[in-house]
Design a protein around this motif. Structure first.
Motif, PDB file in Angstrom:
ATOM      1  N   ASP A  71      22.323  18.841 -25.409  1.00 11.20           N
ATOM      2  CA  ASP A  71      23.075  17.654 -25.803  1.00 11.20           C
ATOM      3  C   ASP A  71      22.166  16.682 -26.544  1.00 11.20           C
ATOM      4  O   ASP A  71      21.070  17.033 -26.995  1.00 11.20           O
ATOM      5  N   GLU A  72      22.609  15.437 -26.655  1.00 14.51           N
ATOM      6  CA  GLU A  72      21.862  14.454 -27.447  1.00 14.51           C
ATOM      7  C   GLU A  72      20.475  14.170 -26.880  1.00 14.51           C
ATOM      8  O   GLU A  72      19.586  13.690 -27.596  1.00 14.51           O
TER       9      GLU A  72
ATOM     10  N   ARG B 206      20.582  19.251 -34.727  1.00 15.75           N
ATOM     11  CA  ARG B 206      19.923  18.064 -35.286  1.00 15.75           C
ATOM     12  C   ARG B 206      18.539  17.884 -34.670  1.00 15.75           C
ATOM     13  O   ARG B 206      17.577  17.522 -35.354  1.00 15.75           O
ATOM     14  N   ALA B 207      18.439  18.155 -33.369  1.00 18.21           N
ATOM     15  CA  ALA B 207      17.153  18.014 -32.688  1.00 18.21           C
ATOM     16  C   ALA B 207      16.135  19.030 -33.197  1.00 18.21           C
ATOM     17  O   ALA B 207      14.942  18.719 -33.332  1.00 18.21           O
TER      18      ALA B 207
ATOM     19  N   GLU C 212      26.746  18.349 -36.989  1.00 23.04           N
ATOM     20  CA  GLU C 212      27.680  18.010 -35.905  1.00 23.04           C
ATOM     21  C   GLU C 212      27.134  18.403 -34.528  1.00 23.04           C
ATOM     22  O   GLU C 212      27.584  17.879 -33.512  1.00 23.04           O
ATOM     23  N   LEU C 213      26.185  19.330 -34.481  1.00 17.03           N
ATOM     24  CA  LEU C 213      25.647  19.810 -33.212  1.00 17.03           C
ATOM     25  C   LEU C 213      24.374  19.040 -32.853  1.00 17.03           C
ATOM     26  O   LEU C 213      23.400  19.040 -33.607  1.00 17.03           O
ATOM     27  N   ASP C 214      24.387  18.391 -31.687  1.00 16.61           N
ATOM     28  CA  ASP C 214      23.231  17.610 -31.247  1.00 16.61           C
ATOM     29  C   ASP C 214      21.959  18.456 -31.238  1.00 16.61           C
ATOM     30  O   ASP C 214      20.901  18.014 -31.690  1.00 16.61           O
ATOM     31  N   TYR C 215      22.044  19.665 -30.703  1.00 17.62           N
ATOM     32  CA  TYR C 215      20.862  20.501 -30.549  1.00 17.62           C
ATOM     33  C   TYR C 215      20.299  20.927 -31.902  1.00 17.62           C
ATOM     34  O   TYR C 215      19.088  20.957 -32.099  1.00 17.62           O
TER      35      TYR C 215
ATOM     36  N   SER D 266      18.310  16.301 -26.220  1.00 21.56           N
ATOM     37  CA  SER D 266      17.350  17.268 -26.766  1.00 21.56           C
ATOM     38  C   SER D 266      16.459  16.645 -27.844  1.00 21.56           C
ATOM     39  O   SER D 266      15.304  17.057 -28.011  1.00 21.56           O
ATOM     40  N   ALA D 267      16.956  15.673 -28.566  1.00 27.16           N
ATOM     41  CA  ALA D 267      16.148  15.046 -29.613  1.00 27.16           C
ATOM     42  C   ALA D 267      14.926  14.356 -29.015  1.00 27.16           C
ATOM     43  O   ALA D 267      13.816  14.460 -29.562  1.00 27.16           O
TER      44      ALA D 267
END
Length: 242
Positions: free
Chosen positions: A64-65, A108-109, A103-106, A67-68
């Motif tokens: 999820d978010e 983007r991370a 669109e995917l948090d992971y 992960s960043a």
């Protein structure tokens, strides 16, 4: 050549360590179980001592978010320790198409992780791989309700973990790419078809229903998780299942 493999006890990391050592290098696995904490920083300087190459195969505990924050902190800590230790090459494993699915948090991370590495002080290599064959069971479990599995028809190009490890070990043993190398499985499948093949070959009685809204891969629009220009690995999915 001495290689510090961070995350070296995991699915890919343990294979990379074995392949590098078999090729005559000195690959040392490091993980939380060996006293290395990529978030707190404990054990990092010791792990990097006299390492020519650092291979980072650690992964966020969530997709999820959050992960960043994991990738930002871990990369900052690892790059700083690697620089203090004098490493001349830093390798990470990422995902083919990660930069095309914001669109995917992971995803983007993972792009954040790549960008931190590219902007860092050490020559680097990024190996991007398509979806692991070993993750198919998890994909099926995410959208199972009773005896029904709902999957979109998103194209995927699954690759065996053994082949991913080959690509990472090759990159670690070579000169820094200062860029990206894509590796992929040899075949493209719609995800729903891949699910049906998996269940059928295993004698699993669940039924796959095509649902364009189901699961994480529903957010993927178009053929972005495959790469026709990637280096193709040899292992076919049905052979891997066997």
């Amino acid at each position: 050549m001495k290689c510090a493999v961070i995350g070296g006890t995991g699915l890919i990391g343990s294979k990379v360590v074995g392949k590098l050592n078999a090729a005559g290098h000195e690959a040392v696995p490091h993980a939380q179980s060996t006293g290395v904490d990529v978030i707190g920083g404990q054990g990092l300087d010791e792990a990097m001592t006299e390492a020519d190459v650092v291979v980072n195969l650690t992964n966020s505990p969530t997709f999820d978010e959050a992960s960043a924050a994991f990738f930002r902190t871990s990369m900052d800590n690892l790059l700083a320790a690697a620089r203090r230790g004098g490493a001349g090459h830093f390798v990470i494993l990422s995902i083919v198409g990660a930069d095309q699915v914001p669109e995917l948090d992971y995803y983007r991370a993972k792009v954040l992780q790549e960008n931190i590495l590219a902007a860092g002080p050490i020559p680097y290599s990024i190996v991007r791989a398509t979806q692991f064959m070993e993750f198919m069971d998890a994909v099926l479990s995410w959208t199972t309700e009773g005896d029904t599995v709902r999957l979109p028809a998103t194209p995927v190009q699954p690759i065996a973990a053994e082949d991913v490890a080959d690509a990472v070990a090759e990159a670690a043993a070579g000169a820094p790419l200062n860029g990206v190398r894509n590796v992929a499985g040899p075949e493209v499948f719609p995800l729903d078809e891949l699910g049906r093949t998996t269940l059928s070959r295993r004698g699993d009685r669940r039924t796959v229903v095509t649902d364009p809204t189901a699961g994480m891969f529903a957010l993927v629009k178009g053929d972005v998780l495959t790469d026709r220009h990637a280096r193709l690995a040899p292992t076919r999915y049905t052979d891997w299942l066997s």
